[in-house]
Design a protein around this motif. Structure first.
Motif, PDB file in Angstrom:
ATOM      1  N   GLY A 117       0.820  -1.212   0.000  1.00 38.02           N
ATOM      2  CA  GLY A 117       0.000   0.000   0.000  1.00 38.02           C
ATOM      3  C   GLY A 117       0.852   1.260   0.000  1.00 38.02           C
ATOM      4  N   ASN A 159      -6.145  -5.610   0.428  1.00 37.22           N
ATOM      5  CA  ASN A 159      -6.214  -4.476   1.347  1.00 37.22           C
ATOM      6  C   ASN A 159      -6.700  -4.947   2.725  1.00 37.22           C
ATOM      7  N   THR A 161      -8.455  -3.588   5.287  1.00 37.81           N
ATOM      8  CA  THR A 161      -9.854  -3.407   5.697  1.00 37.81           C
ATOM      9  C   THR A 161     -10.797  -4.251   4.847  1.00 37.81           C
ATOM     10  N   GLN A 162     -10.478  -4.354   3.557  1.00 34.13           N
ATOM     11  CA  GLN A 162     -11.335  -5.181   2.697  1.00 34.13           C
ATOM     12  C   GLN A 162     -11.299  -6.636   3.157  1.00 34.13           C
ATOM     13  N   ALA A 179      -3.418   0.902  12.526  1.00 34.23           N
ATOM     14  CA  ALA A 179      -4.110   2.127  12.125  1.00 34.23           C
ATOM     15  C   ALA A 179      -4.102   2.279  10.610  1.00 34.23           C
ATOM     16  N   ASN A 182      -6.723   0.547   6.513  1.00 32.04           N
ATOM     17  CA  ASN A 182      -7.417   1.069   5.329  1.00 32.04           C
ATOM     18  C   ASN A 182      -6.502   1.151   4.112  1.00 32.04           C
ATOM     19  N   CYS A 183      -5.215   1.258   4.350  1.00 33.66           N
ATOM     20  CA  CYS A 183      -4.340   1.469   3.197  1.00 33.66           C
ATOM     21  C   CYS A 183      -3.305   0.373   3.007  1.00 33.66           C
TER      22      CYS A 183
ATOM     23  N   LEU B  13      -3.703   8.319   3.182  1.00 29.48           N
ATOM     24  CA  LEU B  13      -4.084   7.078   2.493  1.00 29.48           C
ATOM     25  C   LEU B  13      -5.317   6.444   3.128  1.00 29.48           C
ATOM     26  N   ARG B  16      -8.229   4.652   1.075  1.00 25.31           N
ATOM     27  CA  ARG B  16      -7.827   3.712   0.029  1.00 25.31           C
ATOM     28  C   ARG B  16      -8.780   2.515  -0.077  1.00 25.31           C
ATOM     29  N   HIS B  17      -9.256   2.045   1.078  1.00 27.08           N
ATOM     30  CA  HIS B  17     -10.070   0.822   1.096  1.00 27.08           C
ATOM     31  C   HIS B  17     -11.404   0.972   0.395  1.00 27.08           C
ATOM     32  N   GLU B  28      -1.836   2.906  -7.722  1.00 21.28           N
ATOM     33  CA  GLU B  28      -1.661   3.914  -6.672  1.00 21.28           C
ATOM     34  C   GLU B  28      -2.046   5.318  -7.151  1.00 21.28           C
ATOM     35  N   PHE B 284     -21.027  -7.370  -1.949  1.00 21.30           N
ATOM     36  CA  PHE B 284     -19.967  -7.048  -0.979  1.00 21.30           C
ATOM     37  C   PHE B 284     -19.832  -5.522  -0.874  1.00 21.30           C
TER      38      PHE B 284
END
Ligand SMILES: Cc1cc2nc3c(=O)[nH]c(=O)nc-3n(C[C@H](O)[C@H](O)[C@H](O)COP(=O)(O)OP(=O)(O)OC[C@H]3O[C@@H](n4cnc5c(N)ncnc54)[C@H](O)[C@@H]3O)c2cc1C
Lengths: 510, 360
Positions: A117, A159, A161-162, A179, A182-183, B13, B16-17, B28, B284
Motif C-alpha cells: 500500500g 487491502n 480493511t477489505q 491504524a 485502510n491502506c 491514504l 484507500r479501502h 496507486e 460485498f
C-alpha cells in the motif's frame, strides 16, 4: 547526553559504503539497462508477463510511486524536488507472474522493490536505485476462509480493511488492527513485522501467520509448511517476516482468525505519573489478565494529543485499558486489572473516555489532525524489557530534547504494545519549524534519528518494534545486530546473489 | 477550500479501502492520494498538464466514496472538479470534455433532448424526470407515474431530459452547471411545485449538496426535495400504496452516489423486499461502501474506467449467486444493462418491478 552528534551526521550511505559490501551487486546496478534499447527490451518483456495495462512507465505514475509514507521523500517532493523514481511499475496478479518478473530483473541486474500500500513510514518501498516497483495490489483474492480451523488464506496484495470486512461477514476477525488497515496490504503487514492496536492480547501480525507462499529472488516459488509450530527442522519461514522484500516477495499467506468478541469493555484511568502507570501495566501483563489493549500516554501526550483529539484536559499519565471476548470473562479480567490499578491510586475515569478513544483511535491519522508537512516528525518507536523501558524512554527523551532544543523539538510518547516481558514505546519527535532548505532538512532529520537511535541502542532497545527498518533505519542494523549481522548478510547473499531485491533496505547493500 | 483538500489528501491514504478506481485498477495513482499528489506536484512544477496527467485527472469518478469515509470531511471530489475547472479555463480540457460541455451548454442535456415544457396546470407535487431517466431509461418515469397514481396522487413532470448540473460541474464547467441547475429550479417554480420527487441519489446529492457546496446555488427552501424511494416506502408502510406480493431472487445494486444519500439505504431495501418477497441478495460493495458503476462523467472521459467499474459491480452481483440485479437509478441501470449479458445476469428496474405489482 549524546556526545558524538557531530560524528553521527548523516552521510549518504550509498556512495560511502556500497562498493565494499559482500551483498552489493557485483558491478553496481546496470543503469544503462534502464535507458534506450535495453529499456525497451525490458519493458516489452515485463509487458508480456503482466499485460500492457499493468505495466507503466508513465511520468505521473513514476512520480506517485516515488514516495511512500516516509517523511524524507514527502518533504523532498514538497520542496519541489523529485526523489529517485522507479523505471518501471508492474502489477502482477499471481506468484507465477511475480516469478517471471524477478527472472527478468536478474537477467538485466535491475532492482525490484515490492510495493503493497506504500503506507510504510520507513522508506521500505522506495526505489532508491530505480528499477522495478512490483505493486502487489492486483493479487487481492481471498482463497479460503476455513471456519473450522479459523484461518484465512489470501493473496498478499489484499487491502487490510477489505479483508477484514470479508472475514467479519462470517462473524470472524483477523486480530491485526493497525491504524493503517485502510491502506496497507496483507503482505505489508507481514514484511515489516507490523503490530496492531489489539496486539497486546492477540499478538503481532507475525504471530498470526501460519504459512506463506513466497517467490524467492531467483523466481523460485515456495510454500512454507502448513503450520508454524512443529519440530520438523528450523523455522525458516520466519526469515521472510521482517525481510521487507529483501529476501523475496510474499504472494500469499494463511492467517489465524478469531471470533468477533461478544463484548469490548473499555475504560480510561489517570495515573499521577508515568512510573506508576508502567508498573501497573507490567503487573496486569505478567499476571496474564489478557487486556486486548493498554494504551498509556506520557504526561506530554496526555496534555497535548489526548486534549486535541479526545477533548479531555488532564494532567498525569492517561491510560486506556480494554478487555474483550466472553462477557463474564472480560468483566472478571477487568475487575482484577482495576484492583491493580487501584493500588496505585489511579483515578477511574469510567467507560466513556475509553469507548470514545476506541471510536476515535484512528482519527489521529486524518489530516489536518495528523502530523503533516511542513513540520518535521518521526516515530522513533522502540521496545525492550520491563526492567529497561522507563530508563530507555527517559534517556531517549533527554537526548533528543537536549540535543535539539534550539529547534524547539517536541518529544511525546505512548506505550501501546505490551508483552509478558516488556513493552513498546511509541515515541515521536516533532519540529514545527524545520529548515526550509531541503538539504538542510535532510541533515537535521537524520541527526535527530542518529541521536534517538543511539540512545535506544545504548539503553537496550531495538531500533524498531513495528514500522520496520526500510531505508530509514538501514544504517543502524549493523550496530543493532553486532556479531549476528554477518549471518544475515550471508543469508542475503545466498538468496539474492545479484542483490536485486529491494537494495539499500534492512541494512543490505550498504 | 479546494486547495486545502489537495494539500490534506496528498499524503493521506485513509480512504484507500473504499476508493473505487484504485480498487479496480490497483494503481496507486488512481487513488485519492495519488490524484491529490499529482495535482500538488503539478503546482510545484514537478509535473505538467499533458495527456498523461489529464488522463489521471479525468479518471476520478466523483462518486463521493472518499469523502463519505473521511473523518475530517475533506472535500476532495469538489477540489478535483475545481482543478478541472482551471484546466477548462486554460483551454486544456480534452476534446471529449469540450464536446460534452458544448452539448450541456447548448441543449441542457448530455444524453438526448431536453423537453422544454410550459406548465399550464400547476401541481404541488412533481416528479423530476431528468436527463438519464427521460433519455436513457424512460420506463422508470412511466413506472413512477403508475405508482403515484396507485397512491391516488398525481404529479407533474419537471425537468424532462434536463441535466441537473452535476455533469457540467464534475467536468469543470461550473457556470454551465449553475445554468443547468437553475433551469431545473425555474421549471419547478413555473409549475408552482412545493414538493419535488427525485428518482436517484444523484439528483438528491446534486440539488441538496452539490449546488450549495460547489456552485453557490441553493435549492429553494419552499420546494421540498423528496427521495421517491423513501416516499414509496412510507406509502407502503402506511397502507396508502397496496401492492401484490412479489417473488424473486435478485441482488440489489446500490446505485452510483448511493453513499451520498445514506438515509435511503433502508427504504430502498424495503422496496426491494416488497418486489422479491424476501430480502435482496447483497453485494460485498454495498451501503456505506457501495461503489459506483461507470455512470458519471467517466463514461465520457475514461470509458475504460467506466466499463471496469460497471463490470466490477456485475461480478460482485454474480458472486451472490443471483440471476438478476435490481436497481432504481436510471443511470446505473443503463450501465449495468450494457454488460450484464456477459455475466448471465438480467437487469430489472426497481420502480418498474414495483409498478408491476400494483393491484388492478
Ligand atoms: C496512517 C498510518 C498508520 C499506520 N499504523 C500502523 C500500525 O498501527 N501498525 C503498524 O505496524 N504499522 C503502521 N503503519 C505503517 C505501515 O502502514 C505498515 O507497516 C503497513 O503494514 C505497511 O503495509 P503496506 O502494504 O503499505 O506496505 P508498503 O509500505 O508498500 O511496504 C512496506 C515494506 O514491505 C515490503 N513489502 C510490501 N509488500 C510485500 C510483499 N508482498 N512481499 C515482500 N515485501 C513486501 C516493501 O518492499 C517495503 O519494504 C502505519 C502507516 C500509516 C500511513
Amino acid at each position: 547526553m549524546v556526545a558524538s552528534i557531530e560524528q553521527l551526521v548523516y552521510k549518504p550511505y550509498y556512495t560511502e559504503h556500497r562498493a565494499n559490501r559482500v551483498d552489493a551487486p557485483a558491478q553496481g546496478y546496470n543503469e544503462d539497462a534502464m535507458q534506450g534499447l535495453q529499456a525497451e527490451m525490458i519493458r516489452s518483456e515485463l509487458e508480456e508477463v503482466v499485460g500492457t495495462p499493468h505495466l507503466s512507465t508513465d511520468d505521473t505514475d513514476l512520480l506517485v510511486y516515488a514516495t511512500d509514507w516516509f517523511w524524507l521523500p514527502q518533504m523532498w517532493l514538497d520542496r519541489g524536488k523529485t526523489p529517485k523514481k522507479p523505471d518501471f511499475i508492474v502489477r502482477p496478479n499471481s506468484a507465477e507472474q511475480v516469478s517471471k518478473v524477478l527472472q527478468i530483473a536478474n537477467t538485466y541486474r535491475i532492482p525490484v522493490i515490492p510495493w503493497g500500500g506504500g503506507s510504510g513510514s520507513q522508506g521500505g518501498a522506495l526505489s532508491t536505485f530505480g528499477g522495478i516497483i512490483l505493486d502487489t495490489k492486483r493479487m487481492n483474492r481471498i482463497i479460503e476462509i476455513d471456519e473450522r480451523s479459523l484461518t484465512v488464506t489470501a493473496q498478499a496484495g489484499i487491502n487490510g480493511t477489505q479483508l477484514e470486512w470479508a472475514i467479519n461477514e462470517r462473524g470472524l476477525m483477523l486480530p491485526h488492527y493497525p491504524a493503517s488497515a485502510n491502506c496497507a496490504t496483507l503482505g505489508g503487514y507481514l514484511a515489516p513485522r507490523g503490530t496492531g492496536t489489539i496486539s497486546t492480547k492477540y499478538g503481532k501480525a507475525e504471530d498470526l501467520v501460519l504459512r506463506m507462499q513466497v517467490v524467492l529472488p531467483d523466481g523460485h516459488i515456495l510454500r512454507t509448511p502448513i503450520v508454524p509450530q512443529h519440530a520438523a527442522g528450523p523455522d525458516f519461514y520466519r526469515l521472510f517476516l521482517g525481510s521487507e522484500g529483501t529476501f523475496g516477495v510474499i504472494t500469499e499467506a494463511t492467517m489465524q482468525l478469531d471470533y468477533l468478541p461478544e463484548v469490548r469493555l473499555l475504560r480510561a484511568v489517570l495515573f499521577d505519573n508515568l512510573s506508576e502507570a508502567l508498573e501497573a501495566g507490567r503487573q496486569i501483563m505478567t499476571r496474564r489478565l489478557e487486556p486486548f489493549v493498554i494504551r498509556l500516554y506520557d504526561p506530554r501526550s496526555t496534555a497535548s494529543r489526548v486534549r486535541k483529539i479526545l477533548g479531555y484536559e488532564l494532567e498525569g499519565a492517561y491510560m486506556v485499558i480494554g478487555f474483550d471476548g466472553d462477557r463474564d470473562l472480560a468483566s472478571l479480567q477487568e475487575r482484577k486489572a482495576m484492583e491493580i490499578i487501584g493500588h496505585f491510586g489511579a483515578k477511574d475515569l469510567g467507560r466513556e473516555p475509553g469507548e470514545s478513544w476506541w471510536k476515535h483511535r484512528y482519527d489521529f491519522y486524518y489530516p489536518p489532525q495528523s502530523l503533516k508537512l511542513p513540520w518535521m516528525y518521526g516515530t522513533t518507536e522502540t521496545i525492550t524489557t520491563y526492567d529497561k523501558i522507563e530508563k530507555l524512554y527517559y534517556a531517549e527523551k533527554r537526548a533528543v530534547e537536549e540535543s535539539f532544543q534550539d529547534w524547539d523539538i517536541d518529544f511525546i510518547g505512548h506505550f501501546s504494545h505490551w508483552f509478558h516481558w516488556g513493552v513498546m514505546v511509541y515515541t515521536r519527535f516533532i519540529i514545527k519549524n524545520p529548515p526550509e532548505d531541503p538539504h538542510e532538512a535532510v541533515r537535521l532529520h537524520n541527526r535527530v534519528w542518529n541521536v534517538a537511535m543511539t540512545a535506544v541502542l545504548e539503553n537496550g532497545g531495538m531500533v524498531n518494534e513495528h514500522h520496520g527498518v526500510g531505508l530509514k533505519l538501514s544504517r543502524f542494523m549493523r550496530r543493532q545486530y553486532g556479531d549476528a549481522w554477518p549471518l544475515l548478510e550471508r543469508i542475503k547473499k545466498a538468496l539474492d546473489p545479484n542483490g536485486i531485491m529491494n537494495p539499500g533496505k534492512v541494512g543490505f547493500g550498504l | 477550500m479546494s486547495q486545502e483538500a489537495i494539500s490534506n489528501c496528498r499524503y493521506c491514504l485513509m480512504c484507500r479501502h473504499v476508493a473505487p478506481v484504485g480498487h479496480i485498477t490497483s494503481n496507486e495513482t488512481l487513488t485519492p492520494h495519488g490524484i491529490a499528489l499529482m495535482v500538488a506536484s503539478q503546482r510545484r512544477g514537478l509535473l505538467k498538464w499533458n495527456t498523461s496527467t489529464l488522463r489521471v485527472l479525468y479518471a476520478e469518478p466523483d462518486a463521493g466514496l472518499c469523502r463519505a469515509h473521511c473523518v475530517t470531511d475533506q472535500r476532495l471530489p469538489a477540489a478535483i472538479a475545481a482543478v478541472r475547472a482551471e484546466i477548462a479555463a486554460r483551454g486544456l480540457a480534452p476534446d471529449t470534455v469540450v464536446r460534452l460541455h458544448h452539448r450541456l451548454l447548448r441543449t441542457g442535456s448530455a444524453f438526448g433532448e431536453r423537453v422544454h415544457q410550459t406548465h399550464t396546470h400547476t401541481s404541488e407535487l412533481a416528479l423530476f424526470a431528468g436527463d438519464e431517466a427521460h433519455n436513457l431509461w424512460p420506463e422508470s418515469i412511466t413506472a413512477a407515474r403508475l405508482l403515484l397514481e396507485a397512491c391516488s396522487t398525481s404529479a407533474a413532470l419537471v425537468g424532462a431530459g434536463a441535466s441537473n448540473g452535476y455533469l457540467a460541474c464534475s467536468i469543470g464547467f461550473p457556470a454551465t452547471a449553475r445554468k443547468n441547475f437553475r433551469a431545473c429550479v425555474e421549471e419547478a417554480r413555473d409549475a408552482s411545485v412545493t414538493q419535488l420527487l427525485v428518482l436517484s441519489p444523484a439528483d438528491l446529492f446534486t440539488f441538496r449538496q452539490m449546488g450549495p457546496e460547489r456552485l453557490g446555488v441553493i435549492w429553494p427552501a419552499d420546494i421540498v426535495l423528496t427521495d421517491f424511494a423513501t416516499f414509496l416506502a412510507r406509502r407502503i408502510q402506511d397502507g396508502t400504496l397496496q401492492l401484490r406480493a412479489g417473488a424473486g431472487d435478485a441482488a440489489y445494486v446500490d446505485p452510483t452516489h448511493a453513499v451520498r444519500a445514506s438515509e435511503r439505504f433502508n427504504p430502498i431495501r424495503s422496496l426491494a423486499t416488497t418486489v422479491l418477497g424476501q430480502a435482496p441478495r447483497e453485494l460485498f460493495w454495498r451501503r456505506e461502501r457501495a461503489h459506483p458503476v461507470g455512470s458519471t462523467a467517466v463514461q465520457f472521459t475514461r470509458p475504460d474506467i467506466a466499463e471496469a467499474l460497471t463490470r466490477a459491480r456485475l461480478e460482485d452481483a454474480k458472486a451472490t449467486g443471483a440471476g438478476s440485479v435490481l436497481c432504481e437509478d436510471p443511470a446505473t441501470l443503463v450501465q449495468l444493462t450494457r454488460f450484464a449479458p456477459d455475466y448471465g445476469l438480467k437487469v430489472q428496474g426497481l420502480f418498474e418491478a414495483l409498478a408491476a405489482l400494483i393491484r388492478p
